[in-house]
Design an enzyme around this catalytic site. Sequence first.
Site, PDB file in Angstrom:
ATOM      1  N   HIS A  19      31.394  25.513  39.927  1.00 35.75           N
ATOM      2  CA  HIS A  19      31.934  25.558  38.571  1.00 35.75           C
ATOM      3  C   HIS A  19      31.965  27.001  38.061  1.00 35.75           C
ATOM      4  O   HIS A  19      30.976  27.712  38.157  1.00 35.75           O
ATOM      5  CB  HIS A  19      31.088  24.672  37.657  1.00 35.75           C
TER       6      HIS A  19
ATOM      7  N   HIS B  99      48.310  43.704  32.898  1.00 33.47           N
ATOM      8  CA  HIS B  99      48.218  43.720  34.368  1.00 33.47           C
ATOM      9  C   HIS B  99      47.068  44.606  34.861  1.00 33.47           C
ATOM     10  O   HIS B  99      46.388  44.244  35.830  1.00 33.47           O
ATOM     11  CB  HIS B  99      49.545  44.177  34.969  1.00 33.47           C
TER      12      HIS B  99
ATOM     13  N   TYR C  15      54.571  40.504  39.345  1.00 37.78           N
ATOM     14  CA  TYR C  15      53.515  39.808  38.604  1.00 37.78           C
ATOM     15  C   TYR C  15      53.292  38.373  39.079  1.00 37.78           C
ATOM     16  O   TYR C  15      52.885  37.510  38.311  1.00 37.78           O
ATOM     17  CB  TYR C  15      53.789  39.852  37.093  1.00 37.78           C
ATOM     18  N   ALA C  16      53.523  38.119  40.355  1.00 39.83           N
ATOM     19  CA  ALA C  16      53.306  36.797  40.937  1.00 39.83           C
ATOM     20  C   ALA C  16      51.856  36.685  41.398  1.00 39.83           C
ATOM     21  O   ALA C  16      51.558  36.643  42.591  1.00 39.83           O
ATOM     22  CB  ALA C  16      54.279  36.552  42.086  1.00 39.83           C
ATOM     23  N   ASN C  17      50.964  36.683  40.411  1.00 41.42           N
ATOM     24  CA  ASN C  17      49.528  36.650  40.661  1.00 41.42           C
ATOM     25  C   ASN C  17      48.885  35.720  39.650  1.00 41.42           C
ATOM     26  O   ASN C  17      49.317  35.651  38.499  1.00 41.42           O
ATOM     27  CB  ASN C  17      48.916  38.050  40.492  1.00 41.42           C
TER      28      ASN C  17
ATOM     29  N   ASP D 108      50.596  38.105  45.034  1.00 46.90           N
ATOM     30  CA  ASP D 108      51.800  38.511  45.756  1.00 46.90           C
ATOM     31  C   ASP D 108      51.413  39.535  46.813  1.00 46.90           C
ATOM     32  O   ASP D 108      50.252  39.936  46.911  1.00 46.90           O
ATOM     33  CB  ASP D 108      52.867  39.036  44.787  1.00 46.90           C
TER      34      ASP D 108
END
EC number: 5.4.99.62
Length: 132
Positions: free
Chosen positions: A20, A98, A120-122, A28
């Site tokens: 947890h 970012h 920004y594919a994170n 990316d």
Amino acid sequence: MKKRGILNKELNTLLASLGHTDTIVIADCGLPIPNENARIDLSIVKGFPPFLSVLDAVVDELEIEEIVLAEEIKSENPDLYESIKARMGDVPVQFVPHEDFKEMTKQAKAVIRTGEATPYANIILRSGVSFS
């Protein structure tokens, strides 16, 4: 042999080890990965595997209580942002610049690198708990 779900041994081991509030990153191919983080590199070529395919596989197996995205995704990659929202439903979202996102990756148990080559594919996924 496993019948379904994630087949990658390292990714399976990572997901099974999460408790947890632990965090993992799906990234990316361009996100810098701190040396101190475990790295699961799934990338083969630019664009493969795509970010959303990896996210879908992980979301299928992980209880998620919160996600973190770079603020810039809303303007710089709106289609991906909408796809993430559709998949995550009511899961709370935290937006950070970012540069702060990159700092937050240092606290993650691991970074999963995809072949995604869009900006920004994170995403940071915070593990929840499922007692149902």
